[in-house]
Design a protein around this motif. Structure first.
Motif, PDB file in Angstrom:
ATOM      1  N   ARG A   9      80.626  47.441  36.039  1.00  0.00           N
ATOM      2  CA  ARG A   9      79.169  47.336  35.992  1.00  0.00           C
ATOM      3  C   ARG A   9      78.729  45.926  36.400  1.00  0.00           C
ATOM      4  O   ARG A   9      77.767  45.765  37.150  1.00  0.00           O
ATOM      5  CB  ARG A   9      78.639  47.668  34.603  1.00  0.00           C
ATOM      6  CG  ARG A   9      77.114  47.568  34.530  1.00  0.00           C
ATOM      7  CD  ARG A   9      76.590  47.972  33.174  1.00  0.00           C
ATOM      8  NE  ARG A   9      76.607  49.393  32.949  1.00  0.00           N
ATOM      9  CZ  ARG A   9      75.660  50.232  33.359  1.00  0.00           C
ATOM     10  NH1 ARG A   9      74.634  49.787  34.031  1.00  0.00           N
ATOM     11  NH2 ARG A   9      75.735  51.507  33.086  1.00  0.00           N
ATOM     12  N   ILE A  10      79.427  44.919  35.932  1.00  0.00           N
ATOM     13  CA  ILE A  10      79.066  43.533  36.260  1.00  0.00           C
ATOM     14  C   ILE A  10      79.240  43.275  37.751  1.00  0.00           C
ATOM     15  O   ILE A  10      78.368  42.669  38.392  1.00  0.00           O
ATOM     16  CB  ILE A  10      79.901  42.546  35.416  1.00  0.00           C
ATOM     17  CG1 ILE A  10      79.472  42.638  33.956  1.00  0.00           C
ATOM     18  CG2 ILE A  10      79.752  41.121  35.936  1.00  0.00           C
ATOM     19  CD1 ILE A  10      80.363  41.895  32.995  1.00  0.00           C
ATOM     20  N   LEU A  15      76.752  42.603  43.001  1.00  0.00           N
ATOM     21  CA  LEU A  15      76.647  42.994  44.404  1.00  0.00           C
ATOM     22  C   LEU A  15      75.217  43.422  44.752  1.00  0.00           C
ATOM     23  O   LEU A  15      74.692  43.048  45.804  1.00  0.00           O
ATOM     24  CB  LEU A  15      77.630  44.128  44.715  1.00  0.00           C
ATOM     25  CG  LEU A  15      77.628  44.651  46.147  1.00  0.00           C
ATOM     26  CD1 LEU A  15      78.113  43.561  47.103  1.00  0.00           C
ATOM     27  CD2 LEU A  15      78.499  45.887  46.260  1.00  0.00           C
ATOM     28  N   ILE A  16      74.570  44.164  43.853  1.00  0.00           N
ATOM     29  CA  ILE A  16      73.189  44.590  44.078  1.00  0.00           C
ATOM     30  C   ILE A  16      72.261  43.380  44.140  1.00  0.00           C
ATOM     31  O   ILE A  16      71.386  43.299  45.004  1.00  0.00           O
ATOM     32  CB  ILE A  16      72.742  45.593  42.994  1.00  0.00           C
ATOM     33  CG1 ILE A  16      73.506  46.904  43.150  1.00  0.00           C
ATOM     34  CG2 ILE A  16      71.239  45.842  43.056  1.00  0.00           C
ATOM     35  CD1 ILE A  16      73.327  47.865  41.995  1.00  0.00           C
ATOM     36  N   VAL A  17      72.457  42.425  43.227  1.00  0.00           N
ATOM     37  CA  VAL A  17      71.641  41.199  43.247  1.00  0.00           C
ATOM     38  C   VAL A  17      71.827  40.475  44.575  1.00  0.00           C
ATOM     39  O   VAL A  17      70.860  40.057  45.217  1.00  0.00           O
ATOM     40  CB  VAL A  17      71.993  40.274  42.061  1.00  0.00           C
ATOM     41  CG1 VAL A  17      71.324  38.906  42.216  1.00  0.00           C
ATOM     42  CG2 VAL A  17      71.586  40.898  40.737  1.00  0.00           C
ATOM     43  N   PHE A  18      73.071  40.350  45.002  1.00  0.00           N
ATOM     44  CA  PHE A  18      73.354  39.633  46.248  1.00  0.00           C
ATOM     45  C   PHE A  18      72.768  40.369  47.463  1.00  0.00           C
ATOM     46  O   PHE A  18      72.193  39.741  48.348  1.00  0.00           O
ATOM     47  CB  PHE A  18      74.866  39.424  46.419  1.00  0.00           C
ATOM     48  CG  PHE A  18      75.215  38.560  47.584  1.00  0.00           C
ATOM     49  CD1 PHE A  18      74.940  37.200  47.563  1.00  0.00           C
ATOM     50  CD2 PHE A  18      75.791  39.107  48.710  1.00  0.00           C
ATOM     51  CE1 PHE A  18      75.240  36.394  48.645  1.00  0.00           C
ATOM     52  CE2 PHE A  18      76.104  38.313  49.796  1.00  0.00           C
ATOM     53  CZ  PHE A  18      75.826  36.952  49.768  1.00  0.00           C
ATOM     54  N   LEU A  59      70.101  38.014  32.232  1.00  0.00           N
ATOM     55  CA  LEU A  59      71.275  37.660  33.042  1.00  0.00           C
ATOM     56  C   LEU A  59      71.037  37.932  34.525  1.00  0.00           C
ATOM     57  O   LEU A  59      71.342  37.091  35.378  1.00  0.00           O
ATOM     58  CB  LEU A  59      72.510  38.412  32.550  1.00  0.00           C
ATOM     59  CG  LEU A  59      73.067  37.942  31.218  1.00  0.00           C
ATOM     60  CD1 LEU A  59      74.151  38.893  30.721  1.00  0.00           C
ATOM     61  CD2 LEU A  59      73.607  36.531  31.334  1.00  0.00           C
ATOM     62  N   VAL A  60      70.482  39.092  34.835  1.00  0.00           N
ATOM     63  CA  VAL A  60      70.181  39.406  36.232  1.00  0.00           C
ATOM     64  C   VAL A  60      69.139  38.421  36.762  1.00  0.00           C
ATOM     65  O   VAL A  60      69.249  37.920  37.878  1.00  0.00           O
ATOM     66  CB  VAL A  60      69.714  40.874  36.381  1.00  0.00           C
ATOM     67  CG1 VAL A  60      69.179  41.151  37.772  1.00  0.00           C
ATOM     68  CG2 VAL A  60      70.867  41.828  36.067  1.00  0.00           C
ATOM     69  N   GLY A  61      68.129  38.121  35.952  1.00  0.00           N
ATOM     70  CA  GLY A  61      67.106  37.164  36.348  1.00  0.00           C
ATOM     71  C   GLY A  61      67.664  35.766  36.576  1.00  0.00           C
ATOM     72  O   GLY A  61      67.282  35.082  37.534  1.00  0.00           O
TER      73      GLY A  61
END
Length: 178
Positions: A9-10, A15-18, A59-61
């Motif tokens: 998941r991490i 990868l989605i963030v990037f 964390l995503v932010g």
């Protein structure tokens, strides 16, 4: 019960963030309407906030803001702090989030982008002595919010689908060990 640390998941979230960061910085500057481009990272951080809660949103932010600050940071840490807070605030709504209703996510994403535009105006323009708030509101902030909302209608279901797939894979994996 403590949540299990899930490397898959991490990695997929990273990868989605990037990918969203690359799309926002490389592709969408060429897909502007009247010099307005959508804010994919606001969509992503908001979605992860209300889907995963405060911690996930933060964390995503943090990492989305870190990427932007290292590339375009005019005010050191602005994006990192703003996106972290944005993830936290959207995480507050995780208790009333229902994934089959798209209204709340679209409203939260729109409000998040509007907040980004207003805060960015205040820090980047007003503090520099540019007091044309009406101009920025009508020609930049509101059109960007609308463009981001339209893109969110397409991007949010994809993020939700990936989240559901990861959750079902985690459940299958956990059931094998029980």
């Amino acid at each position: 019960m403590k949540k299990r640390f899930n490397v898959k998941r991490i990695l997929i979230t990273g990868l989605i963030v990037f990918v969203c960061y690359i799309l926002q910085t490389c592709l969408f500057p060429h897909l502007t309407f009247a010099r307005i481009k959508p804010n994919l990272l606001v969509i992503l951080v908001s979605a992860y906030g209300f889907m995963g809660g405060k911690r996930t949103g933060m964390l995503v932010g943090f990492f989305a803001g870190f990427l932007l600050d290292n590339t375009f940071g005019t005010v050191a840490g602005f994006h990192m702090i703003f996106y972290t807070l944005l993830g936290y605030i959207n995480g507050i709504f995780s208790r009333i989030f229902f994934d089959d209703d798209i209204k709340l996510p679209i409203i939260l994403i729109s409000l998040s982008d509007l907040a980004y535009g207003l805060v960015f105006y205040f820090i980047a323009f007003m503090l520099a002595g540019d007091f044309r708030f009406g101009y920025y509101l009508l020609r930049i902030i509101l059109p960007e919010t609308i463009y981001t909302m339209v893109i969110a209608i397409v991007l949010y279901p994809i993020i939700l689908y990936i989240s559901h797939r990861l959750a079902s894979a985690e459940q299958r994996s956990a059931s094998r060990f029980v």
